[in-house]
Design an enzyme around this catalytic site. Structure first.
Site, PDB file in Angstrom:
ATOM      1  N   HIS A   1      -2.413  -4.840   1.914  1.00 19.24           N
ATOM      2  CA  HIS A   1      -3.741  -4.679   2.509  1.00 19.24           C
ATOM      3  C   HIS A   1      -3.748  -4.469   4.018  1.00 19.24           C
ATOM      4  O   HIS A   1      -4.660  -3.857   4.554  1.00 19.24           O
ATOM      5  CB  HIS A   1      -4.582  -5.910   2.171  1.00 19.24           C
ATOM      6  CG  HIS A   1      -6.062  -5.751   2.381  1.00 19.24           C
ATOM      7  ND1 HIS A   1      -6.746  -4.595   2.115  1.00 19.24           N
ATOM      8  CD2 HIS A   1      -7.002  -6.636   2.811  1.00 19.24           C
ATOM      9  CE1 HIS A   1      -8.030  -4.769   2.369  1.00 19.24           C
ATOM     10  NE2 HIS A   1      -8.214  -5.989   2.800  1.00 19.24           N
TER      11      HIS A   1
ATOM     12  N   HIS B   1      -3.822  -8.040  -3.920  1.00 23.87           N
ATOM     13  CA  HIS B   1      -3.922  -7.036  -2.860  1.00 23.87           C
ATOM     14  C   HIS B   1      -4.351  -7.629  -1.519  1.00 23.87           C
ATOM     15  O   HIS B   1      -3.700  -7.438  -0.503  1.00 23.87           O
ATOM     16  CB  HIS B   1      -4.890  -5.921  -3.257  1.00 23.87           C
ATOM     17  CG  HIS B   1      -5.048  -4.896  -2.168  1.00 23.87           C
ATOM     18  ND1 HIS B   1      -4.042  -4.012  -1.839  1.00 23.87           N
ATOM     19  CD2 HIS B   1      -6.053  -4.650  -1.287  1.00 23.87           C
ATOM     20  CE1 HIS B   1      -4.429  -3.268  -0.816  1.00 23.87           C
ATOM     21  NE2 HIS B   1      -5.642  -3.628  -0.463  1.00 23.87           N
TER      22      HIS B   1
ATOM     23  N   HIS C   1      -1.035   4.625  -0.422  1.00 27.15           N
ATOM     24  CA  HIS C   1      -2.005   5.535   0.201  1.00 27.15           C
ATOM     25  C   HIS C   1      -1.641   7.016   0.091  1.00 27.15           C
ATOM     26  O   HIS C   1      -1.638   7.744   1.087  1.00 27.15           O
ATOM     27  CB  HIS C   1      -2.235   5.153   1.666  1.00 27.15           C
ATOM     28  CG  HIS C   1      -3.158   3.985   1.833  1.00 27.15           C
ATOM     29  ND1 HIS C   1      -4.459   3.998   1.384  1.00 27.15           N
ATOM     30  CD2 HIS C   1      -2.960   2.757   2.362  1.00 27.15           C
ATOM     31  CE1 HIS C   1      -5.027   2.835   1.643  1.00 27.15           C
ATOM     32  NE2 HIS C   1      -4.146   2.051   2.221  1.00 27.15           N
TER      33      HIS C   1
ATOM     34  N   ARG D   1     -13.745  -6.681   8.780  1.00 25.16           N
ATOM     35  CA  ARG D   1     -13.827  -5.504   7.910  1.00 25.16           C
ATOM     36  C   ARG D   1     -15.198  -5.352   7.274  1.00 25.16           C
ATOM     37  O   ARG D   1     -15.505  -4.308   6.713  1.00 25.16           O
ATOM     38  CB  ARG D   1     -12.817  -5.610   6.776  1.00 25.16           C
ATOM     39  CG  ARG D   1     -11.371  -5.576   7.173  1.00 25.16           C
ATOM     40  CD  ARG D   1     -10.566  -5.485   5.900  1.00 25.16           C
ATOM     41  NE  ARG D   1      -9.183  -5.851   6.040  1.00 25.16           N
ATOM     42  CZ  ARG D   1      -8.175  -4.988   5.905  1.00 25.16           C
ATOM     43  NH1 ARG D   1      -8.427  -3.723   5.675  1.00 25.16           N
ATOM     44  NH2 ARG D   1      -6.931  -5.394   6.003  1.00 25.16           N
TER      45      ARG D   1
ATOM     46  N   ASP E   1      -4.064   0.008  -3.505  1.00 30.31           N
ATOM     47  CA  ASP E   1      -4.191   1.060  -2.497  1.00 30.31           C
ATOM     48  C   ASP E   1      -3.185   2.186  -2.724  1.00 30.31           C
ATOM     49  O   ASP E   1      -2.405   2.547  -1.852  1.00 30.31           O
ATOM     50  CB  ASP E   1      -4.090   0.484  -1.070  1.00 30.31           C
ATOM     51  CG  ASP E   1      -5.384  -0.201  -0.646  1.00 30.31           C
ATOM     52  OD1 ASP E   1      -6.243  -0.426  -1.523  1.00 30.31           O
ATOM     53  OD2 ASP E   1      -5.545  -0.501   0.553  1.00 30.31           O
TER      54      ASP E   1
ATOM     55  N   ASP F   1      -6.125   7.418  -1.301  1.00 27.04           N
ATOM     56  CA  ASP F   1      -6.835   7.585  -0.013  1.00 27.04           C
ATOM     57  C   ASP F   1      -5.877   7.749   1.161  1.00 27.04           C
ATOM     58  O   ASP F   1      -4.761   7.246   1.146  1.00 27.04           O
ATOM     59  CB  ASP F   1      -7.775   6.418   0.279  1.00 27.04           C
ATOM     60  CG  ASP F   1      -9.080   6.504  -0.504  1.00 27.04           C
ATOM     61  OD1 ASP F   1      -9.368   7.584  -1.023  1.00 27.04           O
ATOM     62  OD2 ASP F   1      -9.792   5.491  -0.577  1.00 27.04           O
ATOM     63  N   ARG F   2      -6.370   8.410   2.171  1.00 31.43           N
ATOM     64  CA  ARG F   2      -5.698   8.641   3.449  1.00 31.43           C
ATOM     65  C   ARG F   2      -4.568   9.661   3.391  1.00 31.43           C
ATOM     66  O   ARG F   2      -4.562  10.612   4.138  1.00 31.43           O
ATOM     67  CB  ARG F   2      -5.200   7.347   4.099  1.00 31.43           C
ATOM     68  CG  ARG F   2      -6.234   6.265   4.253  1.00 31.43           C
ATOM     69  CD  ARG F   2      -7.469   6.727   4.982  1.00 31.43           C
ATOM     70  NE  ARG F   2      -7.229   7.169   6.321  1.00 31.43           N
ATOM     71  CZ  ARG F   2      -7.291   6.412   7.404  1.00 31.43           C
ATOM     72  NH1 ARG F   2      -7.578   5.138   7.290  1.00 31.43           N
ATOM     73  NH2 ARG F   2      -7.096   6.919   8.584  1.00 31.43           N
TER      74      ARG F   2
ATOM     75  N   ASN G   1      -8.402  -2.563  -2.663  1.00 31.95           N
ATOM     76  CA  ASN G   1      -9.783  -2.308  -2.243  1.00 31.95           C
ATOM     77  C   ASN G   1     -10.113  -0.821  -2.183  1.00 31.95           C
ATOM     78  O   ASN G   1     -11.273  -0.439  -2.139  1.00 31.95           O
ATOM     79  CB  ASN G   1     -10.072  -2.965  -0.885  1.00 31.95           C
ATOM     80  CG  ASN G   1      -9.255  -2.366   0.231  1.00 31.95           C
ATOM     81  OD1 ASN G   1      -8.046  -2.189   0.096  1.00 31.95           O
ATOM     82  ND2 ASN G   1      -9.889  -2.041   1.349  1.00 31.95           N
ATOM     83  N   HIS G   2      -9.086   0.038  -2.177  1.00 29.68           N
ATOM     84  CA  HIS G   2      -9.375   1.472  -2.188  1.00 29.68           C
ATOM     85  C   HIS G   2      -9.576   2.022  -3.598  1.00 29.68           C
ATOM     86  O   HIS G   2      -9.993   3.159  -3.748  1.00 29.68           O
ATOM     87  CB  HIS G   2      -8.271   2.249  -1.470  1.00 29.68           C
ATOM     88  CG  HIS G   2      -8.464   2.285   0.006  1.00 29.68           C
ATOM     89  ND1 HIS G   2      -9.063   3.331   0.666  1.00 29.68           N
ATOM     90  CD2 HIS G   2      -8.173   1.376   0.958  1.00 29.68           C
ATOM     91  CE1 HIS G   2      -9.120   3.079   1.961  1.00 29.68           C
ATOM     92  NE2 HIS G   2      -8.579   1.891   2.169  1.00 29.68           N
TER      93      HIS G   2
ATOM     94  N   ASP H   1       0.820  -1.217   0.000  1.00 31.81           N
ATOM     95  CA  ASP H   1       0.000   0.000   0.000  1.00 31.81           C
ATOM     96  C   ASP H   1       0.857   1.271   0.000  1.00 31.81           C
ATOM     97  O   ASP H   1       1.869   1.344   0.697  1.00 31.81           O
ATOM     98  CB  ASP H   1      -0.896   0.033   1.248  1.00 31.81           C
ATOM     99  CG  ASP H   1      -1.927  -1.094   1.266  1.00 31.81           C
ATOM    100  OD1 ASP H   1      -1.687  -2.121   0.624  1.00 31.81           O
ATOM    101  OD2 ASP H   1      -2.963  -0.934   1.943  1.00 31.81           O
TER     102      ASP H   1
END
Lengths: 335, 394
Positions: free
Chosen positions: B321, B246, B90, B294, B163, B166-167, B195-196, B88
């Site tokens: 992940h 992922h 991010h 989750r 990923d 995001d964040r 998944n993002h 990831d």
């Protein structure tokens, strides 16, 4: 200036709480069943706020739009319900007959916009003798004005006088900078009707973490001796971040100092549950057992499965590891 | 197109290295700006045409172009060693640039103030004849020059396990940099979907808000989301003995062929094989498919991993992940590894990150690295000024 920086942390607290209410994390069903006005209380306060101070209102609005990750909502939910549950289940069990006649008072140090008085007054009614909210003069002035405005609009919900306190004197708003002499604090508490012989619960929710170590020791020890001199009936509920033994605390210190010039003088001193609890155990009577749990433990073991499922359904949580790291750096202590 | 792509790569890198504009104005035809203080440069209404390299039009063009490229890739892409597997990211652009320097071995030229001491390496021999090497954490400093991508991508190929967004504060730049590199070096970099990389999740976790903040509308977010739908779901290395994805396994997927026949060009569904591949997690405590906390995907244990590896002739499942404080985590007798490449996740978790390099002899090397400092020696911060607060409970 330093005072303002600390005072503004209340914007974070209230914005998070309202975000939680909007997303239906709060009130939890248990609180809702005994106090159905929770949502109305906070929403009407927030809606009234711009009429008293637009600056604060705008800052809170801005925080609400930027600080709304599910992880923050879960943390705010846990912080709120853990304090409520410690009070209602552990310190003030309503069902316990022996306790039923026990009257008590609550002192919330660094209360900010917390509106628990209305909740507890509704739940405990005559058992609650006095509730004293203490904060910086500016914070108390704002809170008093907002509450008194609201009282004019909805007297049945608030039942307050023009200063924001309650008509019967039960609810008191008290201006005091906790960095000042604690003897002075005690004198002022007495002036607003604090009864040192009564069962007393002191709440410090994200309050001690902003106070210098020596000052916080003085605060705890002097309050402990003045209340315990007359009765052995002092209780304390404290919620704070702890630095941990990893890098979390140092990064938090750096981030907050850099971003907001906010100092957390004891974050790395009382960095574990043991050390945080020692802060109290070194001062108070050794017979009293102090309990301390971090928010991850609360989430894993204290929240009933059904409620946990409800909370996790409020929003889609993408990451558990991160939640665990964050939550394990916030603790609730009570005795 | 190539010229434009190179300019965008350069622009993003300059922004990510926080270089001051004065140092580059002589050599550039546009004036690079510091991302943190100049978000208005994204706006297409900006009167300075030189600032429009990341205009909506240009992003639209890239996003269309890469879709044509990605549509040719199968659900399980393929790449040969030597390859670097990355977890990831991010939106942590500055750390991504650092990752390229560290993983390609070009870090000496790309760093200033580099620690003089060489990283200590720990080597262990595995039962299957390959060796695992772990380097001690590299003290990261902010890169001050553009990574030499043509050199980096010559030294090693890359798999990014999703990923990207995001964040963090630079999801858009991170994703654009990666797809630009994919366009320039299509057979040397594989971007797997995480998944993002979905509309629903990016709306909650920051990428959508970032696009709105930078452009005042959601067009670039929409263009990027269309690209997400074309990303492959996994990647195999060499003869397929290492399989990368992922999230994790799915009860609906016994055989890799069941992944190959998924119609992947869609928003990630809430359940089913495609969802599970992006959402599931390994768990040492479960001994069969279990409910994931989750709310999507499954938890799976050693049994599931062993069976999947046996049926598909796989030695190692490499996935991302999950945040791992130590950067990576091997499980199930080294049959599965989690690789995490976002150091100090969300600028507050305090974790180190890692990448996993596989050489031509299938030897594994984990390179561990720290986050770049939030502030560089010129006082530039990687936290945008507009961000009013870090996420703490105060």
């Amino acid at each position: 200036m330093e005072q303002l920086v600390i005072q503004e942390t209340d914007y974070d607290a209230i914005s998070s709480k309202i975000a939680c209410i909007n997303k239906k994390y709060l009130p939890d069903p248990q609180i809702f069943s005994v106090y159905p006005n929770y949502e109305l209380l906070y929403n009407s306060y927030f809606n009234e706020l711009p009429k008293v101070t637009r600056r604060s209102y705008n800052k809170i609005k801005k925080l609400m739009s930027s600080n709304n990750y599910p992880i923050m909502n879960i943390g705010t939910y846990l912080r709120t319900v853990s304090i409520d549950h410690v009070l209602s289940l552990y310190l003030l069990p309503n069902s316990d007959n022996a306790e039923k006649n026990n009257h008590f008072q609550i002192i919330n140090l660094g209360c900010g916009t917390d509106l628990r008085y209305f909740q507890y007054n509704h739940i405990y009614e005559e058992r609650l003798e006095r509730y004293i909210d203490v904060d910086f003069p500016m914070a108390i002035e704002t809170k008093g004005r907002v509450l008194s405005n609201l009282n004019k609009k909805n007297p049945s919900l608030f039942d307050l006088n023009d200063n924001g306190g309650s008509t019967d004197g039960k609810y008191q708003l008290m201006s005091f900078n906790l960095n000042r002499n604690t003897d002075e604090l005690i004198k002022q508490l007495e002036l607003v009707g604090c009864d040192f012989s009564l069962k007393t619960i002191i709440i410090t929710e994200c309050c001690l973490c902003y106070i210098e170590d020596a000052k916080s020791i003085e605060l705890i020890s002097k309050l402990n001796s003045v209340f315990n001199a007359k009765t052995n009936n002092l209780h304390w509920v404290s919620y704070d971040p702890i630095g941990g033994t990893d890098k979390f605390g140092q990064i938090m210190t750096d981030n907050l100092l850099f971003q907001r010039n906010l100092k957390l003088p004891t974050l790395l001193t009382y960095n574990t549950k043991e050390k945080y609890s020692k802060r109290f155990s070194s001062i108070i009577n050794s017979d009293i057992s102090i309990k301390i749990e971090d928010m991850w433990e609360i989430f894993q073991t204290k929240i009933p499965l059904k409620e946990k499922t409800r909370v996790q359904k409020c929003e889609f949580l993408d990451e558990l590891e991160e939640l665990k790291i964050i939550l394990s750096h916030y603790v609730i202590l009570y005795f | 197109m190539t010229d434009k792509i190179d300019k965008i790569i350069e622009y993003i890198c300059l922004s990510g290295t926080n270089s001051t504009a004065q140092e580059y104005t002589n050599s550039q035809t546009y004036s690079p700006s510091i991302l943190t203080s100049c978000e208005s440069s994204y706006n297409t209404t900006n009167t300075n045409p030189n600032n429009n390299i990341l205009s909506e039009e240009n992003i639209y063009e890239i996003c269309q172009y890469i879709q044509d490229l990605l549509i040719q890739e199968p659900n399980i892409a393929h790449i040969d060693t030597p390859v670097t597997i990355c977890g990831d990211i991010h939106g942590q652009l500055h750390d991504l640039l650092n990752l390229f320097s560290i993983s390609s071995g070009t870090n000496n030229s790309a760093f200033d103030d580099q620690d003089e001491t060489n990283p200590v390496t720990v080597t262990t021999n595995n039962s299957n004849g390959t060796t695992t090497t772990t380097t001690t954490p590299i003290n990261s400093t902010r890169t001050t020059s553009i990574p030499n991508f043509s050199q980096s991508l010559l030294n090693t190929r890359y798999i990014f396990l999703g990923d990207f967004v995001d964040r963090g504060f630079y999801s858009l730049e991170t994703f654009l940099l990666l797809i630009c590199l994919k366009i320039r070096y299509p057979d040397r970099i594989i971007l797997v979907r995480g998944n993002h990389e979905t509309r629903q999740i990016t709306k909650v976790y920051g990428f959508y808000d970032e696009c709105i903040r930078k452009y005042g509308n959601c067009n670039v977010w929409r263009y990027c989301c269309e690209v997400f739908d074309y990303l492959p779901l996994g990647c195999s290395i060499n003869d397929g003995t290492i399989f990368c994805l992922h999230g994790g396994l799915s009860p609906d997927v016994k055989n890799l062929n069941e992944i190959r026949c998924i119609d992947r060009k869609q928003e990630v569904p809430h359940m089913g094989a495609m969802c599970d591949l992006l959402w599931s997690d390994p768990d040492e405590l479960v001994n069969s498919w279990s409910v994931s906390p989750r709310g999507a995907g499954y938890l799976f244990g050693k049994n599931e991993v062993d069976e999947f590896r046996y049926l598909n002739n796989i030695d190692l499942i490499a996935r991302a992940h999950q945040l791992v404080m130590e950067g990576y985590k091997e499980m199930f007798n080294k049959g599965l590894v989690t690789v995490w490449s976002a150091p100090n996740y969300c600028y507050r978790c305090g974790n180190v990150a890692s990448v996993l390099t596989i050489d031509n002899n299938m030897n594994k090397t984990y390179k561990i690295f720290d986050a770049v400092p939030i502030k560089d020696n010129r006082g530039n911060s990687i936290i945008p000024n507009k961000k009013p607060s870090m996420d703490y409970f105060l």
